[in-house]
Design a protein around this motif. Sequence first.
Motif, mmCIF file in Angstrom:
data_model
loop_
_atom_site.group_PDB
_atom_site.id
_atom_site.type_symbol
_atom_site.label_atom_id
_atom_site.label_comp_id
_atom_site.label_asym_id
_atom_site.label_seq_id
_atom_site.Cartn_x
_atom_site.Cartn_y
_atom_site.Cartn_z
ATOM 1 N N PHE A 1 0.875 -0.911 -0.201
ATOM 2 C CA PHE A 1 0.594 -0.085 -0.331
ATOM 3 C C PHE A 1 0.859 0.961 -0.161
ATOM 4 O O PHE A 1 1.782 1.303 0.550
ATOM 5 C CB PHE A 1 -1.040 0.063 1.185
ATOM 6 C CG PHE A 1 -1.708 -1.136 1.158
ATOM 7 C CD1 PHE A 1 -3.020 -1.493 0.124
ATOM 8 C CD2 PHE A 1 -1.398 -2.542 2.297
ATOM 9 C CE1 PHE A 1 -3.514 -2.805 0.472
ATOM 10 C CE2 PHE A 1 -2.153 -3.237 2.326
ATOM 11 C CZ PHE A 1 -3.434 -3.498 1.537
ATOM 12 N N SER A 2 0.388 2.558 -0.587
ATOM 13 C CA SER A 2 1.035 3.498 -0.070
ATOM 14 C C SER A 2 1.262 4.073 0.729
ATOM 15 O O SER A 2 0.406 4.021 2.102
ATOM 16 C CB SER A 2 0.307 4.295 -0.793
ATOM 17 O OG SER A 2 -0.693 5.389 -0.145
ATOM 18 N N PRO A 3 2.174 4.700 1.470
ATOM 19 C CA PRO A 3 2.871 5.174 2.504
ATOM 20 C C PRO A 3 1.745 5.699 3.815
ATOM 21 O O PRO A 3 0.911 4.917 4.443
ATOM 22 C CB PRO A 3 3.462 6.261 2.982
ATOM 23 C CG PRO A 3 4.454 5.978 1.073
ATOM 24 C CD PRO A 3 3.384 5.442 0.466
ATOM 25 N N LEU A 4 0.733 6.752 2.262
ATOM 26 C CA LEU A 4 -0.650 6.919 3.432
ATOM 27 C C LEU A 4 -1.859 5.997 3.533
ATOM 28 O O LEU A 4 -2.419 6.001 4.714
ATOM 29 C CB LEU A 4 -1.136 8.268 2.881
ATOM 30 C CG LEU A 4 -1.925 9.529 3.211
ATOM 31 C CD1 LEU A 4 -1.016 9.937 4.698
ATOM 32 C CD2 LEU A 4 -2.020 10.714 2.998
ATOM 33 N N VAL A 5 -1.822 5.084 2.656
ATOM 34 C CA VAL A 5 -3.061 4.204 2.917
ATOM 35 C C VAL A 5 -2.495 3.349 4.222
ATOM 36 O O VAL A 5 -3.401 2.553 4.734
ATOM 37 C CB VAL A 5 -2.899 3.508 1.445
ATOM 38 C CG1 VAL A 5 -4.465 2.299 1.524
ATOM 39 C CG2 VAL A 5 -3.716 4.695 0.678
ATOM 40 N N GLN B 1 -8.665 -3.068 6.784
ATOM 41 C CA GLN B 1 -8.126 -2.460 5.150
ATOM 42 C C GLN B 1 -9.665 -2.535 4.645
ATOM 43 O O GLN B 1 -9.504 -1.612 3.811
ATOM 44 C CB GLN B 1 -7.480 -4.267 4.429
ATOM 45 C CG GLN B 1 -6.884 -3.523 3.090
ATOM 46 C CD GLN B 1 -6.351 -4.226 2.562
ATOM 47 O OE1 GLN B 1 -6.029 -5.793 3.663
ATOM 48 N NE2 GLN B 1 -7.068 -5.020 1.401
ATOM 49 N N PHE C 1 -9.797 1.326 2.217
ATOM 50 C CA PHE C 1 -10.817 1.185 1.012
ATOM 51 C C PHE C 1 -12.339 1.774 0.957
ATOM 52 O O PHE C 1 -12.752 2.946 -0.128
ATOM 53 C CB PHE C 1 -10.319 -0.124 0.188
ATOM 54 C CG PHE C 1 -9.099 -0.272 0.135
ATOM 55 C CD1 PHE C 1 -8.733 0.673 -0.956
ATOM 56 C CD2 PHE C 1 -8.492 -1.502 0.361
ATOM 57 C CE1 PHE C 1 -7.187 0.227 -0.937
ATOM 58 C CE2 PHE C 1 -7.758 -2.162 -0.167
ATOM 59 C CZ PHE C 1 -6.765 -1.488 -0.520
ATOM 60 N N GLU D 1 -3.213 1.558 10.162
ATOM 61 C CA GLU D 1 -2.711 0.997 11.058
ATOM 62 C C GLU D 1 -3.317 1.687 11.823
ATOM 63 O O GLU D 1 -3.467 1.057 13.059
ATOM 64 C CB GLU D 1 -1.008 1.435 11.192
ATOM 65 C CG GLU D 1 -0.951 1.342 12.007
ATOM 66 C CD GLU D 1 -0.223 -0.893 12.011
ATOM 67 O OE1 GLU D 1 -0.508 -0.979 11.812
ATOM 68 O OE2 GLU D 1 -1.178 -0.393 13.429
ATOM 69 N N GLU E 1 -0.625 3.897 6.605
ATOM 70 C CA GLU E 1 -0.550 4.706 7.537
ATOM 71 C C GLU E 1 -2.405 4.886 8.975
ATOM 72 O O GLU E 1 -3.135 4.366 9.441
ATOM 73 C CB GLU E 1 -0.139 6.081 7.425
ATOM 74 C CG GLU E 1 0.348 6.717 9.075
ATOM 75 C CD GLU E 1 0.702 7.786 8.611
ATOM 76 O OE1 GLU E 1 0.958 8.599 9.737
ATOM 77 O OE2 GLU E 1 1.256 8.226 7.373
ATOM 78 N N LEU E 2 -3.684 4.722 7.651
ATOM 79 C CA LEU E 2 -4.504 4.952 7.926
ATOM 80 C C LEU E 2 -5.068 3.585 8.568
ATOM 81 O O LEU E 2 -6.192 3.297 9.366
ATOM 82 C CB LEU E 2 -5.338 5.385 6.172
ATOM 83 C CG LEU E 2 -6.755 5.212 6.687
ATOM 84 C CD1 LEU E 2 -7.699 6.646 7.295
ATOM 85 C CD2 LEU E 2 -8.257 5.110 5.781
#
Lengths: 200, 200
Positions: B4-8, B27, B31, B13, B10-11
């Motif tokens: 996943f992209s870093p921001l996704v 997840q 999404f 998490e 982080e979200l």
Amino acid sequence: MAEFSPLVSELIEALRCLPGVGPKSAQRMAFHILQRDREGGMRLARVLAEAVAKVGECRYCRILTEQALCTICSSGKRDRSTLCIVENPADVYALDQATDYSGLYFVLKGRLSPLDGIGPAELGLDCLEKRFCEGEIREIVLATNSTVEGEATAQFIAEMAYNNAIHVSRIAYGVPVGGELEYVDSGTLSHAFAGRREYR
Amino acid sequence: MAEFSPLVSELIEALRCLPGVGPKSAQRMAFHILQRDREGGMRLARVLAEAVAKVGECRYCRILTEQALCTICSSGKRDRSTLCIVENPADVYALDQATDYSGLYFVLKGRLSPLDGIGPAELGLDCLEKRFCEGEIREIVLATNSTVEGEATAQFIAEMAYNNAIHVSRIAYGVPVGGELEYVDSGTLSHAFAGRREYR
């Protein structure tokens, strides 16, 4: 009857935007954050605001990312001549974890469904066709869901690919691994039987 | 493997701070917000930040509220001579919805548990004793959970009340309504039998 304070009610209501969260779970989540994990709650608020504001989609494959190109499309190690076409971003991660596929992906974010106003443009099929014409892609793997709409979408994309002399395959239907025949639905069984392969 | 992209990430998490939310649900939630409900996500971020910053507890009963006094303690229609003592804020709403109790509440936010460092001060029992001394309260209803610690806590508070000549009752143990005897545990059955009442 006792009522929550306005801000607590508002938090419970706002948590219900999450999928699968009803009134009881939302209340439990709100109390948990306010009583036991304010730090986590603060972090969630910050990351959520940032993600909603910044995350867009990859210019090539439409995966969710805050960068112009996702990690897959910008990777130098991927086979750029193969494209796997899926309905949802989550499918990309599921396939990539389970298989050794090393090509690129394209996310439709839905399936053809004219009655709901979802046509080729909404699925980005115009961009996809442009990429087919450019000639870099030599093979596509259709991994849309095995629903009626998923099939129709696969069919539509396959036609586009044939017109550009691109090789097309479809992921296999059949009995799930570890499943027992007796409990498998008849549609799946019929596909599994028709798609039988030479035993080696 | 696709990431996943870093921001996704982080979200995903950050969403795991919510109770009952594991990696898969987090997840799915991330999404869902990013694909289908950015407005709801933005609202959740805003309300969450505000609630974490502003919601404190009622000065009298320790219910979660952003005001100095909660709606129950500040209501003019409540019987101020009766106090129902519960472990969690959620218990207040559960009791108030199910019963016609019209007195006040006091939330312990836990139970006596010396091994975890939870003593009378952590449960606000010093404030409670002060209110007992003031003489306004004439009856308390102990509604702590029926665990060993809940019982010990009830016992401790009952002693405090006896010293101030306050009438003490405990909510009834017994077979749950709609339950079948055959499936009820023996501790509950034994309480239900011992606590039998005259049939009218």
